[in-house]
Design a protein around this motif. Structure first.
Motif, mmCIF file in Angstrom:
data_model
loop_
_atom_site.group_PDB
_atom_site.id
_atom_site.type_symbol
_atom_site.label_atom_id
_atom_site.label_comp_id
_atom_site.label_asym_id
_atom_site.label_seq_id
_atom_site.Cartn_x
_atom_site.Cartn_y
_atom_site.Cartn_z
ATOM 1 N N GLU A 650 55.856 41.546 1.520
ATOM 2 C CA GLU A 650 55.558 42.490 0.457
ATOM 3 C C GLU A 650 54.201 42.254 -0.182
ATOM 4 O O GLU A 650 53.687 43.103 -0.919
ATOM 5 C CB GLU A 650 56.652 42.416 -0.628
ATOM 6 C CG GLU A 650 58.014 42.901 -0.154
ATOM 7 C CD GLU A 650 59.094 42.692 -1.200
ATOM 8 O OE1 GLU A 650 58.759 42.113 -2.264
ATOM 9 O OE2 GLU A 650 60.244 43.079 -0.955
ATOM 10 N N VAL A 651 53.588 41.106 0.081
ATOM 11 C CA VAL A 651 52.267 40.811 -0.464
ATOM 12 C C VAL A 651 51.232 41.670 0.276
ATOM 13 O O VAL A 651 51.244 41.725 1.518
ATOM 14 C CB VAL A 651 51.931 39.319 -0.310
ATOM 15 C CG1 VAL A 651 50.537 39.019 -0.849
ATOM 16 C CG2 VAL A 651 52.971 38.473 -1.042
ATOM 17 N N PRO A 652 50.354 42.324 -0.444
ATOM 18 C CA PRO A 652 49.342 43.164 0.210
ATOM 19 C C PRO A 652 48.513 42.368 1.206
ATOM 20 O O PRO A 652 48.016 41.279 0.910
ATOM 21 C CB PRO A 652 48.484 43.663 -0.957
ATOM 22 C CG PRO A 652 49.403 43.600 -2.145
ATOM 23 C CD PRO A 652 50.284 42.420 -1.920
ATOM 24 N N GLY A 653 48.375 42.922 2.426
ATOM 25 C CA GLY A 653 47.584 42.278 3.458
ATOM 26 C C GLY A 653 48.360 41.355 4.361
ATOM 27 O O GLY A 653 47.804 40.796 5.315
ATOM 28 N N ILE A 654 49.660 41.147 4.074
ATOM 29 C CA ILE A 654 50.495 40.246 4.873
ATOM 30 C C ILE A 654 51.488 41.091 5.670
ATOM 31 O O ILE A 654 52.354 41.762 5.097
ATOM 32 C CB ILE A 654 51.251 39.235 4.000
ATOM 33 C CG1 ILE A 654 50.275 38.453 3.137
ATOM 34 C CG2 ILE A 654 52.076 38.298 4.872
ATOM 35 C CD1 ILE A 654 49.295 37.604 3.894
ATOM 36 N N GLY A 655 51.345 41.086 6.980
ATOM 37 C CA GLY A 655 52.263 41.821 7.836
ATOM 38 C C GLY A 655 53.513 41.022 8.142
ATOM 39 O O GLY A 655 53.637 39.842 7.799
ATOM 40 N N ALA A 656 54.440 41.661 8.852
ATOM 41 C CA ALA A 656 55.726 41.020 9.170
ATOM 42 C C ALA A 656 55.534 39.804 10.059
ATOM 43 O O ALA A 656 56.155 38.756 9.856
ATOM 44 C CB ALA A 656 56.648 42.038 9.832
ATOM 45 N N ARG A 657 54.660 39.932 11.085
ATOM 46 C CA ARG A 657 54.456 38.799 11.991
ATOM 47 C C ARG A 657 53.789 37.625 11.266
ATOM 48 O O ARG A 657 54.178 36.466 11.442
ATOM 49 C CB ARG A 657 53.595 39.244 13.177
ATOM 50 C CG ARG A 657 53.384 38.131 14.196
ATOM 51 C CD ARG A 657 52.669 38.658 15.429
ATOM 52 N NE ARG A 657 53.493 39.671 16.106
ATOM 53 C CZ ARG A 657 53.104 40.315 17.204
ATOM 54 N NH1 ARG A 657 51.911 40.069 17.733
ATOM 55 N NH2 ARG A 657 53.890 41.211 17.774
#
Length: 688
Positions: A650-657
């Motif tokens: 949920e942090v902006p810039g952090i994807g699932a992988r």
């Protein structure tokens, strides 16, 4: 030391009823008094396995030559009889509470024809009303000076009173209207006693009645245009309000309670009590106790309640409102509940003549006040230890005790103590603290980051770490001693000094590196008289082996195990048990505790640095901007490590992988709930 075979009674002869028992020595003196819900079960515990007993209990059983008991009907009766016997026999193996200072009380001598207000210390007398105790006598005198405007009670001594009566002239206080001057007949005995009783009522918390009465008189005087009298009554009201302001309001009005808390170590404990009457702190008092027997906090509380409130007269709760130490209030708040809390509460209720609520507050204002009392107890114990350590005679006796117990050739004027701290084998560090002449030399403390630590049992890690620390420290000692000698010889040759002595040593910054230009020897060049390691026999033997491998045989080594305060020597199968009252044991404990504190502090710094600086750096593909965003969102690496993959993503810039990679990487270094360990505890949490 061994148990007395003839001391053990036949198990079948001991009743299973509640009762009180006494151990006596060979001279018939009572050395210990105890109570039990089941006498057979309690007394049998002294004779099951002598080696498993606590060393202090072993000493008591070995000293005893006889044991007897008295059966009673209930646990409450057992408490009463135990208190009576402890007071009568003063057994040396029972816990004894003593004031850490002589506390002053505000006393009103109602047993005299003309009661007197005064500051009193020491034993209480019948017929005298006490308030307090207070921390300082000047605080009492300030309060009395304010109250004498409204309640002009006699404060003079018996001699001054007799002289004034014979001369027919009052003292200065009589002229300035701060004494009703019964010595010259301005008031009769009944009127003066009424003033004294009103003084007591105000101090006991019945304050509103007097303030309202004075305000009514002030309004009446103003309405009758008696402005000077109204002004004096106004000043009297202000004096009463000022006296009240000096007593902090901590709880709701009408709350009467005693708040009791302890701070302790394996050898001593400090107790603090705040006396709250009418919601205000009316007094404070402290005790210090030597833990002669093996007791926990709950047992200390039970014994403290018995010894403190045992002197209260049954059915007399008048003192509860007064705030005297012996009085029993409606509520007693403690830091730990006694094992037989119901019986203790019933015993207190019987002595008070009314219900007494004994409990540990869990929340709210009462919990906050208990924490304040606990803080005062910790400070009192620290002050007591500081005062004890600062005494030159005491320190000299401590060093002599250690010399005798360890069979040293001379007193250990320089003691170095080492402790190892780790968290499940990671971030292993060690500390070295130095005491000279019984005092800490913090400028010479050293910290070690263990290089050879790895996986394995905690005790094995501690032993290996201890060997590494000793090798590194004393290798430096040998190197610097040789180097200092060479430099001193060179300096002596250049100056034409034939004796070749080195200049006086100078202090060095902790952790600083040696420089070739330094002519003065570094602190590692000074060997200790005694090395103390925090641990048992394995740690002591590891330290001794390290010294032997370096060829050092003139430094004594011992270990102090925390659980039973045993002193271990490298070549001895059994530990050395120093007497409980030994100043040497107290000094060794202080040295060990300081080494543990220093090691824990360094370990926490290393662990925090590892969490904040390297944990996220090792995540591939995570740059400075996204690391900053993660820390800003979660607040700390610890919270990030506890978050789920979804929460991280949920942090902006952090994807699932990337979130999965972060969670997997931090899971390997996540704090699993371990605690810092010291070598003698085999992996059990020790707290800092």
């Amino acid at each position: 030391m061994a148990a007395q075979p003839h001391l053990r009674p036949e198990p079948g002869s001991i009743p299973t009823s509640p009762g009180v028992y006494r151990f006596r020595d060979e001279h018939g003196r009572v050395i210990y008094v105890g109570k039990a819900k089941n006498l057979r079960s309690r007394l049998s515990s002294y004779f099951q396995d002598f080696a498993a007993l606590h060393p202090r209990t072993q000493t008591m059983v070995a000293t005893a030559a006889d044991v007897d008991w008295t059966v009673v009907g209930t646990e409450v009766e057992a408490l009463q009889l135990e208190y009576s016997w402890i007071k009568e026999y003063d057994p040396r193996f029972n816990v004894r509470y003593r004031d850490d200072k002589s506390y002053p009380y505000l006393a009103i001598t109602l047993n005299e024809e003309f009661p007197r207000v005064q500051v009193m210390r020491g034993a209480k007398r019948r017929g005298v009303r006490y308030f307090g105790p207070y921390s300082h006598a000047w605080a009492i005198r300030e309060t009395v000076d304010l109250l004498l405007r409204v309640f002009p009670v006699r404060t003079c001594s018996a001699g001054v009173f007799r002289r004034a009566r014979s001369s027919g002239r009052p003292c200065l206080l009589g002229y300035i209207d701060k004494c009703s001057a019964p010595c010259v007949g301005r008031v009769d005995p009944d009127e003066h006693r009424r003033l004294a009783e009103e003084f007591c009522a105000f101090m006991a918390g019945d304050t509103g009645r007097f303030i309202r009465r004075l305000e009514q008189r002030m309004r009446e005087a103003a309405a009758g245009e008696e402005y000077e009298r109204a002004a004096r009554l106004r000043d009297d009201v202000q004096a009463l309000r000022t006296a009240l302001e000096k007593q902090a309001v901590v709880l709701g009005e009408g709350t009467d309670c005693d708040v009791i808390a302890f701070a302790e170590d394996p050898l001593e404990a400090a107790a603090q009590v705040f006396y709250v009457r009418g919601g205000r702190i009316r007094g404070q008092r402290g005790w210090v106790v030597d833990k002669v027997e093996d007791v926990d906090t709950a047992q200390l509380v039970a014994q403290f309640l018995a010894q403190t409130y045992g002197a209260a007269e049954p059915g007399d709760d008048r003192g509860a409102a007064a705030g005297t130490a012996a009085a029993i209030p409606r509520e007693v708040l403690v830091s730990a509940e006694p094992a037989d809390a119901e019986a203790v509460a019933a015993w207190l209720s019987e002595h008070r003549g009314g219900r007494v609520d004994l409990r540990v507050p869990q929340r709210g204002d009462k919990r906050a006040l208990l924490e304040t009392v606990e803080q005062n107890a910790r400070q009192a114990l620290a002050r007591h230890k500081t005062q004890r350590a600062s005494d030159l005679t005491t320190r000299s006796r401590a060093l002599a005790d250690i010399q005798e117990a360890l069979d040293l050739e001379q007193a250990p004027l320089r003691i170095e103590c080492y402790d190892v701290s780790n968290l499940q084998g990671s971030h292993v560090v060690a500390s070295m603290v130095v005491f000279e002449d019984g005092l800490a030399r913090k400028s010479e403390y050293r910290r070690f980051s263990i290089r050879g630590s790895g996986t394995g049992a905690a005790e094995q890690n501690d032993v290996a770490a201890m060997a590494e620390v000793m090798t590194r420290r004393f290798t430096r000692y040998l190197e610097e001693s040789q180097r200092s000698g060479e430099l001193a010889n060179m300096a002596g040759a250049e100056e034409g000094d034939g004796d070749g002595r080195a200049p006086a040593p100078r202090a060095a910054e902790a952790g600083a590196e040696d420089e070739a230009a330094h002519v003065t020897p570094r602190k590692f060049a000074y060997p200790p008289n005694l090395v103390v390691v925090d641990g048992g026999r394995p740690q002591v033997q590891a330290a001794r082996r390290a010294l032997d491998e370096l060829g050092i045989d003139d430094v004594a080594v011992c270990g102090l195990a925390k659980r039973l305060e045993e002193v271990w020597l490298p070549d001895e199968e059994d530990p050395v048990i120093l007497p409980r009252t030994s100043e040497g044991l107290y000094l060794l404990q202080r040295v060990r505790d300081e080494a543990h504190r220093f090691a824990i502090t360094y370990h926490r710094q290393r662990r925090a640095k590892a969490l904040t600086s390297s944990a996220l750096d090792e995540v591939p593909g995570l740059g400075p901007a996204r690391r900053t965003a993660l820390l800003k969102h979660f607040g700390s690496v610890r919270r990030l490590a506890a978050a789920s993959v979804q929460e991280i993503s949920e942090v902006p810039g952090i994807g699932a992988r990337t979130a999965e990679t972060i969670a997997a990487r931090l899971a390997g270094g996540r704090d699993t709930g371990g605690a810092e360990n010291s070598p003698d505890e085999g992996g059990r949490g020790n707290g800092g």
